[in-house]
Design an enzyme around this catalytic site. Structure first.
Site, PDB file in Angstrom:
ATOM      1  N   PRO A  23       0.761  -1.064  -0.118  1.00  0.00           N
ATOM      2  CA  PRO A  23       0.201  -0.076   0.025  1.00  0.00           C
ATOM      3  C   PRO A  23       0.861   1.224   0.070  1.00  0.00           C
ATOM      4  O   PRO A  23       1.864   1.241   0.784  1.00  0.00           O
ATOM      5  CB  PRO A  23      -0.831  -0.153   1.304  1.00  0.00           C
ATOM      6  CG  PRO A  23       0.003  -0.904   2.074  1.00  0.00           C
ATOM      7  CD  PRO A  23       0.699  -1.943   1.322  1.00  0.00           C
ATOM      8  N   CYS A  25       0.255   5.545   0.044  1.00  0.00           N
ATOM      9  CA  CYS A  25      -0.969   6.557  -0.091  1.00  0.00           C
ATOM     10  C   CYS A  25      -0.631   7.544  -1.223  1.00  0.00           C
ATOM     11  O   CYS A  25       0.312   7.848  -1.424  1.00  0.00           O
ATOM     12  CB  CYS A  25      -0.901   7.124   0.968  1.00  0.00           C
ATOM     13  SG  CYS A  25      -1.503   6.705   2.734  1.00  0.00           S
ATOM     14  N   ALA A  62      -3.569   2.768   2.253  1.00  0.00           N
ATOM     15  CA  ALA A  62      -4.306   2.853   3.709  1.00  0.00           C
ATOM     16  C   ALA A  62      -5.654   3.556   3.523  1.00  0.00           C
ATOM     17  O   ALA A  62      -5.439   4.888   3.037  1.00  0.00           O
ATOM     18  CB  ALA A  62      -3.225   3.795   4.607  1.00  0.00           C
ATOM     19  N   GLN A 104      -5.667  -2.217   2.202  1.00  0.00           N
ATOM     20  CA  GLN A 104      -5.400  -1.792   3.615  1.00  0.00           C
ATOM     21  C   GLN A 104      -6.393  -0.915   4.367  1.00  0.00           C
ATOM     22  O   GLN A 104      -6.568  -0.018   4.053  1.00  0.00           O
ATOM     23  CB  GLN A 104      -3.733  -1.313   3.755  1.00  0.00           C
ATOM     24  CG  GLN A 104      -3.420  -0.976   4.972  1.00  0.00           C
ATOM     25  CD  GLN A 104      -2.119  -0.427   5.131  1.00  0.00           C
ATOM     26  OE1 GLN A 104      -1.769   0.588   4.606  1.00  0.00           O
ATOM     27  NE2 GLN A 104      -0.849  -1.249   5.424  1.00  0.00           N
ATOM     28  N   TYR A 186       0.738   4.153  13.462  1.00  0.00           N
ATOM     29  CA  TYR A 186      -0.621   4.442  13.545  1.00  0.00           C
ATOM     30  C   TYR A 186      -1.306   3.883  14.474  1.00  0.00           C
ATOM     31  O   TYR A 186      -0.921   3.113  15.376  1.00  0.00           O
ATOM     32  CB  TYR A 186      -1.313   4.388  11.988  1.00  0.00           C
ATOM     33  CG  TYR A 186      -0.512   4.846  10.796  1.00  0.00           C
ATOM     34  CD1 TYR A 186      -0.602   6.574  10.983  1.00  0.00           C
ATOM     35  CD2 TYR A 186       0.215   4.652   9.934  1.00  0.00           C
ATOM     36  CE1 TYR A 186      -0.013   7.233  10.074  1.00  0.00           C
ATOM     37  CE2 TYR A 186       0.957   5.305   8.877  1.00  0.00           C
ATOM     38  CZ  TYR A 186       0.816   6.575   9.086  1.00  0.00           C
ATOM     39  OH  TYR A 186       1.398   7.410   8.310  1.00  0.00           O
ATOM     40  N   ARG A 234      -0.367  -5.927   8.961  1.00  0.00           N
ATOM     41  CA  ARG A 234       0.889  -5.290   8.692  1.00  0.00           C
ATOM     42  C   ARG A 234       1.497  -5.140  10.013  1.00  0.00           C
ATOM     43  O   ARG A 234       0.586  -4.383  10.774  1.00  0.00           O
ATOM     44  CB  ARG A 234       0.888  -4.088   7.861  1.00  0.00           C
ATOM     45  CG  ARG A 234       2.285  -3.633   7.415  1.00  0.00           C
ATOM     46  CD  ARG A 234       2.236  -2.671   6.019  1.00  0.00           C
ATOM     47  NE  ARG A 234       3.695  -2.568   5.731  1.00  0.00           N
ATOM     48  CZ  ARG A 234       4.235  -1.849   4.710  1.00  0.00           C
ATOM     49  NH1 ARG A 234       3.314  -1.264   4.093  1.00  0.00           N
ATOM     50  NH2 ARG A 234       5.341  -1.895   4.519  1.00  0.00           N
ATOM     51  N   LEU A 306      13.190  -1.263   0.646  1.00  0.00           N
ATOM     52  CA  LEU A 306      14.317  -1.459  -0.355  1.00  0.00           C
ATOM     53  C   LEU A 306      14.802  -2.852  -0.855  1.00  0.00           C
ATOM     54  O   LEU A 306      16.036  -3.342  -0.796  1.00  0.00           O
ATOM     55  CB  LEU A 306      15.705  -1.023   0.438  1.00  0.00           C
ATOM     56  CG  LEU A 306      15.498   0.669   0.775  1.00  0.00           C
ATOM     57  CD1 LEU A 306      16.617   1.017   1.327  1.00  0.00           C
ATOM     58  CD2 LEU A 306      15.425   1.373  -0.681  1.00  0.00           C
ATOM     59  N   ARG A 329       8.392   1.728  -3.806  1.00  0.00           N
ATOM     60  CA  ARG A 329       8.951   2.799  -4.615  1.00  0.00           C
ATOM     61  C   ARG A 329       9.611   2.366  -6.019  1.00  0.00           C
ATOM     62  O   ARG A 329       9.392   2.972  -6.897  1.00  0.00           O
ATOM     63  CB  ARG A 329      10.131   3.591  -3.977  1.00  0.00           C
ATOM     64  CG  ARG A 329       9.613   4.424  -3.056  1.00  0.00           C
ATOM     65  CD  ARG A 329      10.452   4.920  -1.798  1.00  0.00           C
ATOM     66  NE  ARG A 329      10.946   3.900  -1.166  1.00  0.00           N
ATOM     67  CZ  ARG A 329      11.932   3.697  -0.307  1.00  0.00           C
ATOM     68  NH1 ARG A 329      12.444   5.054   0.127  1.00  0.00           N
ATOM     69  NH2 ARG A 329      12.151   2.852   0.613  1.00  0.00           N
TER      70      ARG A 329
HETATM   71  C1  FNR Z   1       4.182   4.073   1.774  1.00  0.00           C
HETATM   72  N1  FNR Z   1       4.184   3.082   2.842  1.00  0.00           N
HETATM   73  C2  FNR Z   1       2.935   2.928   2.945  1.00  0.00           C
HETATM   74  N2  FNR Z   1       2.702   1.988   4.185  1.00  0.00           N
HETATM   75  C3  FNR Z   1       1.642   1.469   4.582  1.00  0.00           C
HETATM   76  O1  FNR Z   1       1.480   0.410   5.111  1.00  0.00           O
HETATM   77  N3  FNR Z   1       0.709   2.302   3.937  1.00  0.00           N
HETATM   78  C4  FNR Z   1       0.603   3.373   3.158  1.00  0.00           C
HETATM   79  O2  FNR Z   1      -0.498   3.631   2.831  1.00  0.00           O
HETATM   80  C5  FNR Z   1       1.623   3.653   2.779  1.00  0.00           C
HETATM   81  N4  FNR Z   1       1.927   4.667   2.049  1.00  0.00           N
HETATM   82  C6  FNR Z   1       3.077   5.156   1.336  1.00  0.00           C
HETATM   83  C7  FNR Z   1       3.138   6.038   0.527  1.00  0.00           C
HETATM   84  C8  FNR Z   1       4.172   6.196  -0.440  1.00  0.00           C
HETATM   85  C9  FNR Z   1       4.311   7.385  -1.281  1.00  0.00           C
HETATM   86  C10 FNR Z   1       5.450   5.353  -0.184  1.00  0.00           C
HETATM   87  C11 FNR Z   1       6.871   5.590  -0.738  1.00  0.00           C
HETATM   88  C12 FNR Z   1       5.480   4.361   0.977  1.00  0.00           C
HETATM   89  C13 FNR Z   1       5.324   2.390   3.178  1.00  0.00           C
HETATM   90  C14 FNR Z   1       5.438   1.348   1.909  1.00  0.00           C
HETATM   91  O3  FNR Z   1       4.206   0.272   2.011  1.00  0.00           O
HETATM   92  C15 FNR Z   1       6.724   0.590   2.048  1.00  0.00           C
HETATM   93  O4  FNR Z   1       6.666  -0.150   3.161  1.00  0.00           O
HETATM   94  C16 FNR Z   1       7.853   1.345   1.847  1.00  0.00           C
HETATM   95  O5  FNR Z   1       7.788   2.193   0.484  1.00  0.00           O
HETATM   96  C17 FNR Z   1       9.329   0.311   1.694  1.00  0.00           C
HETATM   97  O6  FNR Z   1       9.371  -0.153   0.750  1.00  0.00           O
HETATM   98  P1  FNR Z   1      10.130   0.258  -0.735  1.00  0.00           P
HETATM   99  O7  FNR Z   1       9.497   1.367  -1.284  1.00  0.00           O
HETATM  100  O8  FNR Z   1      11.567   0.656  -0.300  1.00  0.00           O
HETATM  101  O9  FNR Z   1      10.077  -0.834  -1.573  1.00  0.00           O
END
Ligand code: FNR
Length: 359
Positions: A23, A25, A62, A104, A186, A234, A306, A329
Site C-alpha cells: 500500500p 498513499c 491505507a 489496507q 498509526y 501489517r 528497499l 518505490r
Molecule cells: C508508503 N508506505 C505505506 N505503508 C503502508 O502500510 N500504508 C500506506 O498507505 C503507505 N503509504 C506510502 C506512500 C508512499 C508514497 C511510500 C513511498 C510508502 C510504505 C510502503 O508500503 C513501503 O513499506 C515502503 O515504501 C518501503 O518499501 P520500498 O519502497 O523500499 O520498496
C-alpha cells in the site's frame, strides 16, 4: 525457474506470483463533500498500471475506516457506500488482469490530520480541512504534532466496529484480501507499543493489555470476512528503541497469536512510532525481521523495504526468508518491474494480450 514466479495460495485465493505491490498513499482524494475519500481516475490509472505490469497482488493504499482515521484529508476512505461502489472499477480491472486486489484498512490515530507530504506533511488545523486526532494516550508523536485526545473505552469500541463495517464494504467492493494496518505508528501500533500507550486500564500496561485492541479489531474483521478469503496484518517488527518500545520478541509472540486468530499472512515493516528512533536503512534492511517470524512461527510472511533487484528478490524467496516480496518505490518507478524481472530470471508473469509483441 525462480520461486518468485510460482503461485501462492492462501485459503481459497491463489496469487499468481510472489511480486506484490504494498500500500502507498496517493493523498489524491477530495478532502470533503460527497466525493470525500472516493477513488477516481488517478487511483484507477495508478493501480491498473501495476496490474498490467504483472504484480501478482496489489494492495490498495491505507484506506480510512472513519473520517478522523485519515492520515491526511486527501486519503481514500471506506466508511460509506459511495466510496465502496467507486472501488469496484479498480477491483474489477485488477481481477480481469489476473492480479488479486487487496485493501489496507487503516486508522491513523495520533498521526492523523496532516498535510500531503509534497506540501510539507505538517499537522493541519480545522481551517485547513484538519481535525483533532485520537490516540490511546494524550502523547504527541513529536513536538510538531498536537497532543491527541485519549480514546474512551466507548470510543475504542466504536473504532473496532468501524473496522468491521469497512471490511464488509471492502468485500462488497470486490476485494479478495483485506489487510489490517498495524504498523508505522498509526492507531493499532500506538496501542501495541509502550512508547505511545500509557493507559492504565484494560488496554494499556502489560503486553496482554496493549495487544487487546489489535486482537479485537482482528476478531471483528475476521467475523465478517469470509472463511475462504485471506486476511493480512501489517506490523512494525520493532520501534528501533533501546528500551520502552515494541520489540522483535514481541512481534514473534504476537505473530503466533495472530495466526491462531485467523490472520493468514504478516507483512513485516519496522518503525514509524518513535520520532527519535535511529533506523539503519539499507538494501533489504527489514528482511531479517520477516525471516525471524517465518523461522520461529507458523505464520506466512512477506518482506518489504528497499527490495529493488530481481536477484535480491529471488534470493529472499529461495532462502526461505519470506513467502513473498513487496516492492513499493521500485514499482512507482517502473510498473513493469515484474515483467522485466521475469525476463532477467527466466520466469514468466502474465502479460496482457494487447502487449504480446513486447514479450
Ligand atoms: C508508503 N508506505 C505505506 N505503508 C503502508 O502500510 N500504508 C500506506 O498507505 C503507505 N503509504 C506510502 C506512500 C508512499 C508514497 C511510500 C513511498 C510508502 C510504505 C510502503 O508500503 C513501503 O513499506 C515502503 O515504501 C518501503 O518499501 P520500498 O519502497 O523500499 O520498496
Amino acid at each position: 525457474m525462480s520461486a518468485l514466479f510460482e503461485p501462492c495460495t492462501l485459503r481459497e485465493v491463489t496469487i499468481p506470483n510472489r511480486i506484490w505491490m504494498p500500500p502507498m498513499c496517493q493523498y489524491s482524494a477530495a478532502p470533503e463533500g460527497p466525493l470525500a475519500g472516493v477513488p477516481h481516475d488517478w487511483h484507477f490509472a495508478h493501480y491498473a498500471a501495476r496490474a498490467t505490469g504483472g504484480a501478482g497482488l496489489v494492495v490498495v493504499e491505507a484506506t480510512a475506516v472513519s473520517p478522523e482515521g485519515r492520515i491526511s484529508p486527501y486519503d481514500l476512505g471506506i466508511w460509506n457506500d459511495i466510496q465502496a461502489e467507486a472501488f469496484r472499477r479498480i477491483t474489477g480491472f485488477l481481477s480481469a488482469q489476473g492480479t488479486v486486489p487487496a485493501i489496507q484498512l487503516a486508522h491513523a490515530g495520533r498521526k492523523a490530520s496532516t498535510e500531503r507530504p509534497w506540501k510539507g506533511g505538517g499537522p493541519l488545523g480545522p481551517l485547513e480541512h484538519g481535525w483533532q486526532p485520537l490516540a490511546p494516550s494524550p502523547v504527541a508523536f513529536d513536538d510538531a504534532h498536537p497532543v491527541p485526545d485519549e480514546l474512551t473505552v466507548d470510543g475504542i469500541r466504536r473504532i473496532v466496529e468501524r473496522f468491521a463495517a469497512a471490511a464488509r464494504r471492502a468485500l462488497d467492493a470486490g476485494f479478495e484480501i483485506a489487510e489490517i494496518h498495524g504498523a508505522h505508528g498509526y492507531l493499532i501500533h500506538e496501542f501495541l507499543s509502550p512508547h505511545s500507550n500509557h493507559r492504565t486500564d484494560a488496554y494499556g500496561g502489560p503486553y496482554e493489555n496493549r495487544t487487546r485492541f489489535a486482537l479485537e479489531v482482528v476478531d471483528a474483521v475476521r467475523a465478517v470476512w469470509p472463511d475462504d478469503k485471506p486476511l493480512f496484518f501489517r506490523i512494525s517488527a520493532t520501534d528501533w528503541l533501546a528500551e520502552g518500545g515494541w520489540t522483535p520478541d514481541d512481534t514473534v509472540r504476537f505473530a503466533r497469536e495472530l495466526h491462531a486468530q485467523g490472520i493468514d499472512l504478516l507483512y513485516v515493516s519496522t518503525g514509524g512510532n518513535a520520532s527519535g528512533a535511529r533506523i539503519p536503512v539499507g538494501p533489504g534492511y527489514q528482511v531479517p525481521f520477516a525471516a525471524r517470524v517465518k523461522a520461529e512461527t507458523p505464520m506466512p510472511v512477506a518482506a518489504v523495504g528497499l527490495i529493488t533487484e530481481a536477484g535480491q528478490a529471488a534470493k529472499i524467496i529461495a532462502n526461505g526468508e519470506a513467502d513473498a516480496v513487496l516492492l513499493g518505490r521500485e514499482l512507482l518507478r517502473n510498473p513493469s518491474w515484474p515483467r522485466l524481472a521475469a525476463r532477467e530470471l527466466g520466469g514468466a508473469v502474465r502479460v496482457p494480450e494487447q502487449y504480446h509483441r513486447s514479450v
